[in-house]
Enzyme design. Structure first.
Site, PDB file in Angstrom:
ATOM      1  N   GLU A 140      54.102 -48.325 -68.197  1.00  0.00           N
ATOM      2  CA  GLU A 140      53.525 -49.663 -68.377  1.00  0.00           C
ATOM      3  C   GLU A 140      54.548 -50.799 -68.537  1.00  0.00           C
ATOM      4  O   GLU A 140      54.561 -51.748 -67.759  1.00  0.00           O
ATOM      5  CB  GLU A 140      52.609 -49.617 -69.614  1.00  0.00           C
ATOM      6  CG  GLU A 140      52.074 -50.952 -70.071  1.00  0.00           C
ATOM      7  CD  GLU A 140      51.074 -51.556 -69.115  1.00  0.00           C
ATOM      8  OE1 GLU A 140      50.179 -50.840 -68.655  1.00  0.00           O
ATOM      9  OE2 GLU A 140      51.189 -52.767 -68.826  1.00  0.00           O
TER      10      GLU A 140
ATOM     11  N   GLN B 140      47.750 -42.923 -67.544  1.00  0.00           N
ATOM     12  CA  GLN B 140      46.773 -44.011 -67.623  1.00  0.00           C
ATOM     13  C   GLN B 140      46.393 -44.675 -66.303  1.00  0.00           C
ATOM     14  O   GLN B 140      45.214 -44.930 -66.038  1.00  0.00           O
ATOM     15  CB  GLN B 140      47.282 -45.096 -68.593  1.00  0.00           C
ATOM     16  CG  GLN B 140      46.276 -46.201 -68.804  1.00  0.00           C
ATOM     17  CD  GLN B 140      46.721 -47.329 -69.706  1.00  0.00           C
ATOM     18  OE1 GLN B 140      46.120 -48.390 -69.704  1.00  0.00           O
ATOM     19  NE2 GLN B 140      47.760 -47.135 -70.498  1.00  0.00           N
TER      20      GLN B 140
ATOM     21  N   GLY C 234      47.171 -73.527 -67.063  1.00  0.00           N
ATOM     22  CA  GLY C 234      46.379 -74.149 -66.001  1.00  0.00           C
ATOM     23  C   GLY C 234      46.422 -75.661 -66.108  1.00  0.00           C
ATOM     24  O   GLY C 234      47.288 -76.227 -66.794  1.00  0.00           O
ATOM     25  N   GLY C 235      45.504 -76.306 -65.445  1.00  0.00           N
ATOM     26  CA  GLY C 235      45.494 -77.767 -65.405  1.00  0.00           C
ATOM     27  C   GLY C 235      44.906 -78.416 -66.652  1.00  0.00           C
ATOM     28  O   GLY C 235      44.958 -79.636 -66.800  1.00  0.00           O
ATOM     29  N   GLN C 236      44.323 -77.617 -67.529  1.00  0.00           N
ATOM     30  CA  GLN C 236      43.722 -78.161 -68.751  1.00  0.00           C
ATOM     31  C   GLN C 236      44.553 -77.670 -69.937  1.00  0.00           C
ATOM     32  O   GLN C 236      44.545 -76.480 -70.235  1.00  0.00           O
ATOM     33  CB  GLN C 236      42.273 -77.667 -68.902  1.00  0.00           C
ATOM     34  CG  GLN C 236      41.390 -77.868 -67.694  1.00  0.00           C
ATOM     35  CD  GLN C 236      41.023 -79.337 -67.472  1.00  0.00           C
ATOM     36  OE1 GLN C 236      41.202 -80.189 -68.336  1.00  0.00           O
ATOM     37  NE2 GLN C 236      40.521 -79.636 -66.278  1.00  0.00           N
TER      38      GLN C 236
ATOM     39  N   ASP D 239      49.373 -50.472 -66.038  1.00  0.00           N
ATOM     40  CA  ASP D 239      48.646 -49.220 -65.823  1.00  0.00           C
ATOM     41  C   ASP D 239      47.197 -49.473 -65.397  1.00  0.00           C
ATOM     42  O   ASP D 239      46.809 -49.192 -64.267  1.00  0.00           O
ATOM     43  CB  ASP D 239      48.634 -48.393 -67.114  1.00  0.00           C
ATOM     44  CG  ASP D 239      49.942 -47.645 -67.317  1.00  0.00           C
ATOM     45  OD1 ASP D 239      50.648 -47.413 -66.324  1.00  0.00           O
ATOM     46  OD2 ASP D 239      50.251 -47.287 -68.454  1.00  0.00           O
TER      47      ASP D 239
HETATM   48  N1  CAO Z   1      50.179 -27.467 -60.975  1.00  0.00           N
HETATM   49  C1  CAO Z   1      51.523 -27.321 -60.844  1.00  0.00           C
HETATM   50  N2  CAO Z   1      52.377 -28.348 -60.943  1.00  0.00           N
HETATM   51  C2  CAO Z   1      51.855 -29.566 -61.194  1.00  0.00           C
HETATM   52  C3  CAO Z   1      50.472 -29.782 -61.333  1.00  0.00           C
HETATM   53  C4  CAO Z   1      49.627 -28.653 -61.217  1.00  0.00           C
HETATM   54  N3  CAO Z   1      48.298 -28.762 -61.333  1.00  0.00           N
HETATM   55  N4  CAO Z   1      50.262 -31.094 -61.573  1.00  0.00           N
HETATM   56  C5  CAO Z   1      51.463 -31.667 -61.595  1.00  0.00           C
HETATM   57  N5  CAO Z   1      52.424 -30.772 -61.356  1.00  0.00           N
HETATM   58  C6  CAO Z   1      53.852 -31.002 -61.291  1.00  0.00           C
HETATM   59  C7  CAO Z   1      54.265 -31.983 -60.240  1.00  0.00           C
HETATM   60  O1  CAO Z   1      54.253 -31.392 -58.971  1.00  0.00           O
HETATM   61  C8  CAO Z   1      55.656 -32.372 -60.712  1.00  0.00           C
HETATM   62  O2  CAO Z   1      56.564 -31.373 -60.318  1.00  0.00           O
HETATM   63  P1  CAO Z   1      58.045 -31.677 -59.703  1.00  0.00           P
HETATM   64  O3  CAO Z   1      58.685 -32.633 -60.652  1.00  0.00           O
HETATM   65  O4  CAO Z   1      58.676 -30.321 -59.720  1.00  0.00           O
HETATM   66  O5  CAO Z   1      57.869 -32.242 -58.367  1.00  0.00           O
HETATM   67  C9  CAO Z   1      55.530 -32.250 -62.231  1.00  0.00           C
HETATM   68  O6  CAO Z   1      54.286 -31.607 -62.477  1.00  0.00           O
HETATM   69  C10 CAO Z   1      55.558 -33.513 -63.050  1.00  0.00           C
HETATM   70  O7  CAO Z   1      55.026 -34.633 -62.412  1.00  0.00           O
HETATM   71  P2  CAO Z   1      55.563 -36.072 -62.762  1.00  0.00           P
HETATM   72  O8  CAO Z   1      57.014 -36.179 -62.439  1.00  0.00           O
HETATM   73  O9  CAO Z   1      54.672 -37.037 -62.117  1.00  0.00           O
HETATM   74  O10 CAO Z   1      55.348 -36.161 -64.365  1.00  0.00           O
HETATM   75  P3  CAO Z   1      56.299 -36.784 -65.491  1.00  0.00           P
HETATM   76  O11 CAO Z   1      55.579 -36.539 -66.769  1.00  0.00           O
HETATM   77  O12 CAO Z   1      57.700 -36.296 -65.429  1.00  0.00           O
HETATM   78  O13 CAO Z   1      56.312 -38.354 -65.175  1.00  0.00           O
HETATM   79  C11 CAO Z   1      55.322 -40.533 -64.835  1.00  0.00           C
HETATM   80  C12 CAO Z   1      55.250 -39.180 -65.549  1.00  0.00           C
HETATM   81  C13 CAO Z   1      54.065 -41.323 -65.191  1.00  0.00           C
HETATM   82  C14 CAO Z   1      56.568 -41.311 -65.293  1.00  0.00           C
HETATM   83  C15 CAO Z   1      55.392 -40.301 -63.311  1.00  0.00           C
HETATM   84  O14 CAO Z   1      54.327 -39.467 -62.941  1.00  0.00           O
HETATM   85  C16 CAO Z   1      55.332 -41.592 -62.497  1.00  0.00           C
HETATM   86  O15 CAO Z   1      56.297 -42.349 -62.405  1.00  0.00           O
HETATM   87  N6  CAO Z   1      54.189 -41.836 -61.837  1.00  0.00           N
HETATM   88  C17 CAO Z   1      53.996 -42.963 -60.974  1.00  0.00           C
HETATM   89  C18 CAO Z   1      53.864 -44.245 -61.745  1.00  0.00           C
HETATM   90  C19 CAO Z   1      52.736 -44.200 -62.736  1.00  0.00           C
HETATM   91  O16 CAO Z   1      51.608 -43.889 -62.439  1.00  0.00           O
HETATM   92  N7  CAO Z   1      53.062 -44.610 -63.948  1.00  0.00           N
HETATM   93  C20 CAO Z   1      52.035 -44.874 -64.923  1.00  0.00           C
HETATM   94  C21 CAO Z   1      51.853 -43.825 -65.856  1.00  0.00           C
HETATM   95  S1  CAO Z   1      50.753 -44.391 -67.085  1.00  0.00           S
HETATM   96  O17 CAO Z   1      51.729 -45.170 -68.156  1.00  0.00           O
END
Ligand code: CAO
Length: 415
Positions: free
Chosen positions: A139, A17, A247-249, A168
């Site tokens: 989030e 998101q 707030g103030g109101q 998010d």
């Molecule tokens: N081709 C090949 N690999 C890909 C790719 C592609 N096109 N796109 C993504 N990947 C890989 C990444 O390189 C990563 O690999 P490694 O773990 O081996 O380095 C893997 O996919 C997964 O990425 P991720 O760790 O970001 O995904 P996740 O689902 O495990 O985690 C989240 C999701 C949101 C917790 C994490 O991305 C995060 O903390 N992001 C930053 C904070 C954020 O934006 N949070 C809000 C999310 S919305 O609620």
């Protein structure tokens, strides 16, 4: 009509998101947003919270309008070459992977900067540098760590998260502003730069008034507009203030006619100082206008609970819309508690493009929230989200790849 960000090319490496909110906004301002997704899988939200089997979920469609989708395995050496070509040709790379993921893929800031010194690399992370910088964040973690949860809810209940996605979507908004500012600065420096919006920081920015209150509490030991005043003791941290205005109101949520059966038959009522005499007349308490105990805003702070209880006796005799009509005639600030159903059906929001109906080839028609930012010289037309990999061939051809090479990449499942 031209668009504000015409000509800006965004390599959209975002998912879920926070990042997609940011790039969707940039697309609405006219940027060419190319979403890069993992071949075969795509953004995980395509399949999350599905309401129609095999159709991209509303979670995905409502966050990815006006974008193009390319599938690419960016861990494969040939996929990396394609990504490098994209980096050379785009202006901004936006990502919200877990900390370190882009580096592990081989695309550190240094490497990207080497490939394209003009590129802006914009990231959402859960936390900035510090003890939690390596954590994955969603989030509600951000709402808790950014000061929102401890200051939301009622004094006698646990911390509460809010339905507004301030961690998010709020962070996506912050990041979009950083990107636009970096693009502007590039006009004079000719250089790209790193832009970071941490979710904790963004939530805290939105909770700025609570840090204000913390310092007031530290200094004076009391906050007279909080519901804890005058009967309860204040502790050392800013307490949860229920529905107090912040707030103030002074303000509060009050029941309206029908509240017994309709969970949203409520109105937000603000006792703004300037309209106090009008409030007294509307509720039939003319005697309060000159009564020393109620006359000044300071005096009223001692009696907010009985004041709002008396006003509520009046609001309970009206529907929230009847109360709105009456109160607005006297400029008394108030707002109905609108349900999502009422918002979805509200004609004025449709007329301004804030609520938009979009047609999708697989799921059919659905409602979405359009661009909340209206510009007189850069109109927004909301177009549907892309199917997974819908624009892979088109984008690769624009990057200079011929049909045979594209076919070979597909055969190897790289795109
Ligand atoms: N081709 C090949 N690999 C890909 C790719 C592609 N096109 N796109 C993504 N990947 C890989 C990444 O390189 C990563 O690999 P490694 O773990 O081996 O380095 C893997 O996919 C997964 O990425 P991720 O760790 O970001 O995904 P996740 O689902 O495990 O985690 C989240 C999701 C949101 C917790 C994490 O991305 C995060 O903390 N992001 C930053 C904070 C954020 O934006 N949070 C809000 C999310 S919305 O609620």
């Amino acid at each position: 009509m031209s668009k504000a960000l015409d000509g800006v090319k965004i390599l959209d490496f975002t998912h879920v998101q926070s990042g997609p909110t940011c790039t969707q906004l940039l697309a609405w301002f006219g940027a060419d947003v190319i979403k890069v997704e993992r071949a075969g899988e795509g953004d995980a939200t395509r399949g999350q919270l599905r309401d129609i089997p095999d159709a991209d979920s509303l979670y995905f469609t409502m966050l990815n309008h006006n974008k193009r989708s390319v599938t690419l395995d960016t861990k494969n050496p040939k996929g990396k070459e394609v990504l490098e070509t994209m980096i050379r040709q785009c202006d901004v790379l936006v990502e919200n992977f877990a900390p370190g993921a882009l580096d592990r893929m081989g695309f550190s800031w240094e490497r990207i900067n080497e490939l394209n010194p003009r590129m802006i690399v914009a990231s959402v992370k859960g936390f900035g540098p510090g003890p939690y910088e390596d954590c994955k964040v969603y989030e509600n973690v951000a709402q808790c760590a950014g000061g929102s949860a401890s200051t939301t809810g009622f004094d006698d209940g646990p911390p509460l998260v809010t339905g507004a996605q301030i961690g998010d979507s709020g962070t996506g908004l912050h990041l979009a502003l950083g990107i636009v500012a970096a693009l502007y600065q590039r006009n004079t420096t000719g250089r790209g730069q790193k832009v970071l919006a941490a979710m904790q920081d963004s939530v805290l920015n939105l909770c700025r008034v609570k840090l204000r209150d913390q310092q007031r509490l530290d200094r004076t030991g009391v906050m007279k507009e909080y519901p804890q005043y005058p009967d309860q003791h204040f502790h050392e941290a800013v307490p949860r203030a229920g529905n107090a205005s912040g707030g103030g109101q002074p303000g509060s949520i009050l029941k309206c006619k029908g509240w017994e059966t309709d969970p949203n038959a409520y109105i937000y009522f603000i006792t703004q100082g300037a309209v106090w005499p009008a409030i007294c007349r509307v509720i039939g308490e003319e005697g309060w206008i000159e009564d020393e105990a109620y006359k000044s805003p300071g005096a009223r702070l001692l009696h907010l609970k009985p004041i709002f209880a008396r006003i509520e006796e009046w609001t309970m005799t009206k529907t929230k819309f009847e109360a709105m009509d009456i109160l607005n005639k006297f400029d008394i600030p108030c707002g109905p508690i609108l349900s999502m159903k009422e918002i979805a059906e509200e004609p004025s929001l449709r007329a301004t493009g804030t609520v938009v109906e979009v047609d999708h080839p697989v799921r059919g028609k659905y409602l979405t929230v359009g661009n909340p930012i209206k510009m007189s010289d850069s109109a927004t037309e909301v177009t549907r989200s892309p199917l997974l990999g819908e624009h892979t061939d088109e984008v690769l051809a624009e990057l200079g790849y011929d049909r045979d090479t594209i076919a070979a990449l597909r055969a190897e499942k790289i795109i």
